[in-house]
Scaffold this motif. Structure first.
Motif, PDB file in Angstrom:
ATOM      1  N   ARG A   1      62.896  13.293  14.934  1.00  0.00           N
ATOM      2  CA  ARG A   1      63.025  14.749  14.871  1.00  0.00           C
ATOM      3  C   ARG A   1      61.983  15.427  15.758  1.00  0.00           C
ATOM      4  O   ARG A   1      62.311  16.307  16.558  1.00  0.00           O
ATOM      5  CB  ARG A   1      62.886  15.233  13.421  1.00  0.00           C
ATOM      6  CG  ARG A   1      63.009  16.748  13.248  1.00  0.00           C
ATOM      7  CD  ARG A   1      62.653  17.193  11.836  1.00  0.00           C
ATOM      8  NE  ARG A   1      61.330  16.778  11.403  1.00  0.00           N
ATOM      9  CZ  ARG A   1      60.181  17.341  11.792  1.00  0.00           C
ATOM     10  NH1 ARG A   1      60.198  18.335  12.638  1.00  0.00           N
ATOM     11  NH2 ARG A   1      59.019  16.897  11.325  1.00  0.00           N
ATOM     12  N   ARG A   2      60.734  14.988  15.639  1.00  0.00           N
ATOM     13  CA  ARG A   2      59.655  15.616  16.412  1.00  0.00           C
ATOM     14  C   ARG A   2      59.826  15.396  17.908  1.00  0.00           C
ATOM     15  O   ARG A   2      59.565  16.302  18.710  1.00  0.00           O
ATOM     16  CB  ARG A   2      58.306  15.092  15.929  1.00  0.00           C
ATOM     17  CG  ARG A   2      57.986  15.582  14.516  1.00  0.00           C
ATOM     18  CD  ARG A   2      56.796  14.916  13.898  1.00  0.00           C
ATOM     19  NE  ARG A   2      55.564  15.279  14.569  1.00  0.00           N
ATOM     20  CZ  ARG A   2      54.371  14.822  14.214  1.00  0.00           C
ATOM     21  NH1 ARG A   2      54.261  13.999  13.190  1.00  0.00           N
ATOM     22  NH2 ARG A   2      53.295  15.188  14.873  1.00  0.00           N
TER      23      ARG A   2
ATOM     24  N   GLU B   1      62.756  17.592  19.171  1.00  0.00           N
ATOM     25  CA  GLU B   1      62.309  18.991  19.238  1.00  0.00           C
ATOM     26  C   GLU B   1      61.473  19.255  20.488  1.00  0.00           C
ATOM     27  O   GLU B   1      61.451  20.364  21.002  1.00  0.00           O
ATOM     28  CB  GLU B   1      61.499  19.361  17.988  1.00  0.00           C
ATOM     29  CG  GLU B   1      62.334  19.554  16.749  1.00  0.00           C
ATOM     30  CD  GLU B   1      61.490  19.773  15.498  1.00  0.00           C
ATOM     31  OE1 GLU B   1      60.243  19.736  15.576  1.00  0.00           O
ATOM     32  OE2 GLU B   1      62.094  19.974  14.426  1.00  0.00           O
ATOM     33  N   ASP B   2      60.780  18.218  20.975  1.00  0.00           N
ATOM     34  CA  ASP B   2      59.937  18.367  22.165  1.00  0.00           C
ATOM     35  C   ASP B   2      60.698  18.022  23.455  1.00  0.00           C
ATOM     36  O   ASP B   2      60.096  17.913  24.512  1.00  0.00           O
ATOM     37  CB  ASP B   2      58.685  17.484  22.021  1.00  0.00           C
ATOM     38  CG  ASP B   2      57.577  17.900  22.964  1.00  0.00           C
ATOM     39  OD1 ASP B   2      57.259  19.112  23.027  1.00  0.00           O
ATOM     40  OD2 ASP B   2      57.028  17.014  23.662  1.00  0.00           O
TER      41      ASP B   2
END
Length: 153
Positions: free
Chosen positions: A118-119, A122-123
């Motif tokens: 997820r992280r 998102e980036d």
């Protein structure tokens, strides 16, 4: 008077150990966390396709998690997950000894993997995850395709 620390013999488990026995502890300590056979095979095939990468690097420097293969310019992170440690739906077998500890650990690993995905997404990263049992040639072909596609942009 200070009490000397407990010393483990060959047949006992160290005090406050997560292992259920000394033999289990030695076995678990011998398991590699990096440079596993599936990782090495994949890296060799990806390298043979002319791609260069970072090994066991942090895709996002502020995040304390590493990917097995990182292509920073194209923002592609590759993970080769072990069937036991990451809870493969096809091959994971719950342990018979100390089951509550190990099952909880694998569940935490799965949760952490999902959070990492997820992280990274998102980036702006593309996350590729492969199981250790997947054919390395198939994985290398997928990695090369994604990296080449990102380079075209």
């Amino acid at each position: 008077m200070v009490k000397p620390p407990a010393v483990a013999s060959e047949t006992t488990t160290p005090v406050d150990s997560w292992a259920s026995s000394s033999a289990r502890r030695r076995n678990m300590q011998a398991i590699r966390s990096r440079d596993t056979k599936p990782e090495l095979q994949l890296r060799k095939l990806v390298h043979a396709r002319g791609l260069r990468y970072r090994v066991n690097a942090r895709p996002i420097l502020e995040m304390r998690r590493t990917a097995d293969i990182v292509f920073r310019p194209t923002k592609v992170a590759v993970f080769v997950d072990g069937c036991y440690w990451h809870g493969c739906p096809d091959h994971y077998v719950a342990p018979r000894t100390n089951a509550s500890y190990w099952s909880a650990k694998v569940a935490r690993n799965v949760t952490r993997d999902q959070d990492t995905n997820r992280r990274l997404v998102e980036d702006g990263w593309i996350v590729l995850r492969f199981w250790e049992h997947e054919p390395p040639e198939t994985c290398a072909k997928k990695v090369a395709g994604v990296v080449h596609e990102r380079r075209q942009r």
